[in-house]
Enzyme design. Structure first.
Site, PDB file in Angstrom:
ATOM      1  N   HIS A  47       0.839  -1.205   0.000  1.00  0.00           N
ATOM      2  CA  HIS A  47       0.000   0.000   0.000  1.00  0.00           C
ATOM      3  C   HIS A  47       0.877   1.260   0.000  1.00  0.00           C
ATOM      4  O   HIS A  47       0.611   2.218  -0.733  1.00  0.00           O
ATOM      5  CB  HIS A  47      -0.866   0.053   1.263  1.00  0.00           C
ATOM      6  CG  HIS A  47      -1.861  -1.058   1.399  1.00  0.00           C
ATOM      7  ND1 HIS A  47      -1.772  -2.014   2.391  1.00  0.00           N
ATOM      8  CD2 HIS A  47      -2.986  -1.365   0.700  1.00  0.00           C
ATOM      9  CE1 HIS A  47      -2.792  -2.852   2.299  1.00  0.00           C
ATOM     10  NE2 HIS A  47      -3.542  -2.494   1.273  1.00  0.00           N
TER      11      HIS A  47
ATOM     12  N   GLN B  75     -18.412  -5.829  -1.483  1.00  0.00           N
ATOM     13  CA  GLN B  75     -17.545  -6.632  -2.362  1.00  0.00           C
ATOM     14  C   GLN B  75     -17.211  -7.989  -1.740  1.00  0.00           C
ATOM     15  O   GLN B  75     -16.472  -8.774  -2.320  1.00  0.00           O
ATOM     16  CB  GLN B  75     -16.273  -5.869  -2.747  1.00  0.00           C
ATOM     17  CG  GLN B  75     -15.257  -5.688  -1.633  1.00  0.00           C
ATOM     18  CD  GLN B  75     -14.092  -4.839  -2.074  1.00  0.00           C
ATOM     19  OE1 GLN B  75     -14.245  -3.644  -2.358  1.00  0.00           O
ATOM     20  NE2 GLN B  75     -12.903  -5.424  -2.158  1.00  0.00           N
TER      21      GLN B  75
ATOM     22  N   VAL C 198       4.559  -5.606  -4.495  1.00  0.00           N
ATOM     23  CA  VAL C 198       5.625  -5.589  -3.482  1.00  0.00           C
ATOM     24  C   VAL C 198       5.579  -6.920  -2.730  1.00  0.00           C
ATOM     25  O   VAL C 198       4.508  -7.383  -2.331  1.00  0.00           O
ATOM     26  CB  VAL C 198       5.447  -4.402  -2.512  1.00  0.00           C
ATOM     27  CG1 VAL C 198       6.505  -4.440  -1.412  1.00  0.00           C
ATOM     28  CG2 VAL C 198       5.521  -3.089  -3.282  1.00  0.00           C
TER      29      VAL C 198
ATOM     30  N   SER D  58       0.113  -8.850   1.571  1.00  0.00           N
ATOM     31  CA  SER D  58      -1.347  -8.789   1.562  1.00  0.00           C
ATOM     32  C   SER D  58      -1.827  -8.638   2.995  1.00  0.00           C
ATOM     33  O   SER D  58      -1.236  -9.229   3.915  1.00  0.00           O
ATOM     34  CB  SER D  58      -1.910 -10.097   0.982  1.00  0.00           C
ATOM     35  OG  SER D  58      -3.284 -10.208   1.282  1.00  0.00           O
TER      36      SER D  58
ATOM     37  N   GLY E 251      -2.801  -1.415  -7.297  1.00  0.00           N
ATOM     38  CA  GLY E 251      -1.688  -2.362  -7.374  1.00  0.00           C
ATOM     39  C   GLY E 251      -1.910  -3.442  -8.414  1.00  0.00           C
ATOM     40  O   GLY E 251      -3.020  -3.942  -8.581  1.00  0.00           O
TER      41      GLY E 251
HETATM   42  P1  AMP Z   1      -6.528  -3.695  -0.437  1.00  0.00           P
HETATM   43  O1  AMP Z   1      -6.340  -2.934   0.832  1.00  0.00           O
HETATM   44  O2  AMP Z   1      -6.148  -5.126  -0.343  1.00  0.00           O
HETATM   45  O3  AMP Z   1      -7.905  -3.481  -1.021  1.00  0.00           O
HETATM   46  O4  AMP Z   1      -5.518  -3.084  -1.490  1.00  0.00           O
HETATM   47  C1  AMP Z   1      -5.511  -1.719  -1.768  1.00  0.00           C
HETATM   48  C2  AMP Z   1      -4.603  -1.465  -2.939  1.00  0.00           C
HETATM   49  O5  AMP Z   1      -3.289  -1.906  -2.627  1.00  0.00           O
HETATM   50  C3  AMP Z   1      -5.038  -2.234  -4.201  1.00  0.00           C
HETATM   51  O6  AMP Z   1      -4.856  -1.400  -5.332  1.00  0.00           O
HETATM   52  C4  AMP Z   1      -4.091  -3.398  -4.218  1.00  0.00           C
HETATM   53  O7  AMP Z   1      -3.859  -3.922  -5.514  1.00  0.00           O
HETATM   54  C5  AMP Z   1      -2.840  -2.769  -3.654  1.00  0.00           C
HETATM   55  N1  AMP Z   1      -1.946  -3.786  -3.102  1.00  0.00           N
HETATM   56  C6  AMP Z   1      -2.243  -4.753  -2.210  1.00  0.00           C
HETATM   57  N2  AMP Z   1      -1.177  -5.545  -1.978  1.00  0.00           N
HETATM   58  C7  AMP Z   1      -0.172  -5.067  -2.762  1.00  0.00           C
HETATM   59  C8  AMP Z   1       1.192  -5.461  -2.982  1.00  0.00           C
HETATM   60  N3  AMP Z   1       1.728  -6.501  -2.363  1.00  0.00           N
HETATM   61  N4  AMP Z   1       1.913  -4.731  -3.854  1.00  0.00           N
HETATM   62  C9  AMP Z   1       1.381  -3.657  -4.501  1.00  0.00           C
HETATM   63  N5  AMP Z   1       0.109  -3.238  -4.333  1.00  0.00           N
HETATM   64  C10 AMP Z   1      -0.658  -3.935  -3.483  1.00  0.00           C
END
Ligand code: AMP
Length: 281
Positions: free
Chosen positions: A37, A61, A176, A185, A147
């Protein structure tokens, strides 16, 4: 750093900043922030005068029986991290303010949503495109950063922005990873130490797939087969999907060529993890 909870207040803030000629970068998240993030926040900061990060675990979602209730939440930790990054606003709305009792609209982008996670999580992407549309209308960004970790999600959002003429640019940030290769994650917090180690098979199988392609393999089924074999050797894994698809439109491939997306979703204990690699042949 401002913390704004009300959509109306957020919209007023963005409107007044834009009147002063400032451009705004938005990074939508569900919180429990990690370096993935924060890498998106840094990209937004490079490109924009002001950065807004939204933290909202979006109920619509999540499907029935999914982890909406148990999804990890830690607002004070998240806001400390964002403050250190020099973020201007954290937008953290309450569910009831995003979805009022009489809420009854949705945004759906068809075509890309029938594959991969769209198959195993019906309605998921409608929930994503609906909340992202709302976030765009509330935060009024000039740029939004997503991401590549959620490859299908960013493709769907790019299509939605194009189809519906949202006046903003989408930027993709690279995946990342932990030093051992595991894609970062928020759901990795569900893994115990053993599962964390086991889960490195996901990135290892993607690297193997890429190496097979580099070595000349052009048959998508052969790549998929090799990945299934590698992942199945780790006890306790349950494969949701492994796919080798066209990386531009997610269509099926008879032969590996052009942009190819190799994507997977695999369950470990209570966690469903996704990962992918985009290969250019
Ligand atoms: P989330 O909080 O899981 O909904 O993710 C929020 C944003 O962070 C989304 O655009 C994801 O694709 C991105 N994101 C989550 N994990 C990663 C990672 N390991 N590397 C890059 N972006 C990420």
């Amino acid at each position: 750093m401002n913390v704004i909870k009300l959509p109306s207040e957020m919209q007023n803030w963005s409107r007044s900043q834009k009147m002063q000629g400032k451009n705004i970068g938005l990074v939508p998240t569900m919180g429990m922030l990690h370096e993935g993030h924060l890498s998106l926040v840094r990209l937004a900061k490079e490109k924009c005068d002001l950065v807004v990060v939204s933290i909202f675990v979006n109920p619509i979602q999540f499907g029935e029986g999914e982890d909406f209730e148990s999804y990890p939440r830690d607002f004070s930790r998240d806001s400390n991290l964002l403050e250190k990054e020099g973020v201007d606003v954290v937008f953290a709305p309450e569910g009831r303010d995003m979805y009022t009792e009489d809420f009854g609209s949705s945004v759906e982008t068809s075509g890309l949503d029938t594959k991969l996670c769209g198959k195993s999580r019906p309605g998921h992407f409608r929930g994503v495109t609906t909340v992202v549309s709302k976030l765009f209308n509330i935060c009024l960004p000039d740029l939004a950063v997503f991401g590549q970790k959620d490859a299908q999600q960013v493709m769907i959002i790019e299509k939605m922005v194009k189809d519906l003429n949202f006046p903003l640019q989408i930027l993709r940030g690279p995946i990342v990873r932990e030093p051992n290769g595991l894609a970062m994650s928020s759901r990795n917090t569900y893994l115990n130490e053993r599962e964390r180690e086991d889960a490195t098979i996901l990135s290892r199988s993607l690297t193997m797939a890429k190496n097979l392609i580099d070595a000349g393999e052009r048959n998508p089924s052969a790549i998929k087969g090799a990945m299934i074999e590698a992942i199945s050797q780790v006890p306790g894994t349950r494969i949701d999907y492994i796919e080798v698809l066209n990386g531009v439109d997610l269509s099926d491939l008879k032969e590996i060529k052009g942009k190819v997306l190799i994507a997977l979703a695999v369950k470990f204990g209570g966690a469903r993890l996704i990962d992918n690699v985009l290969v250019e042949v």
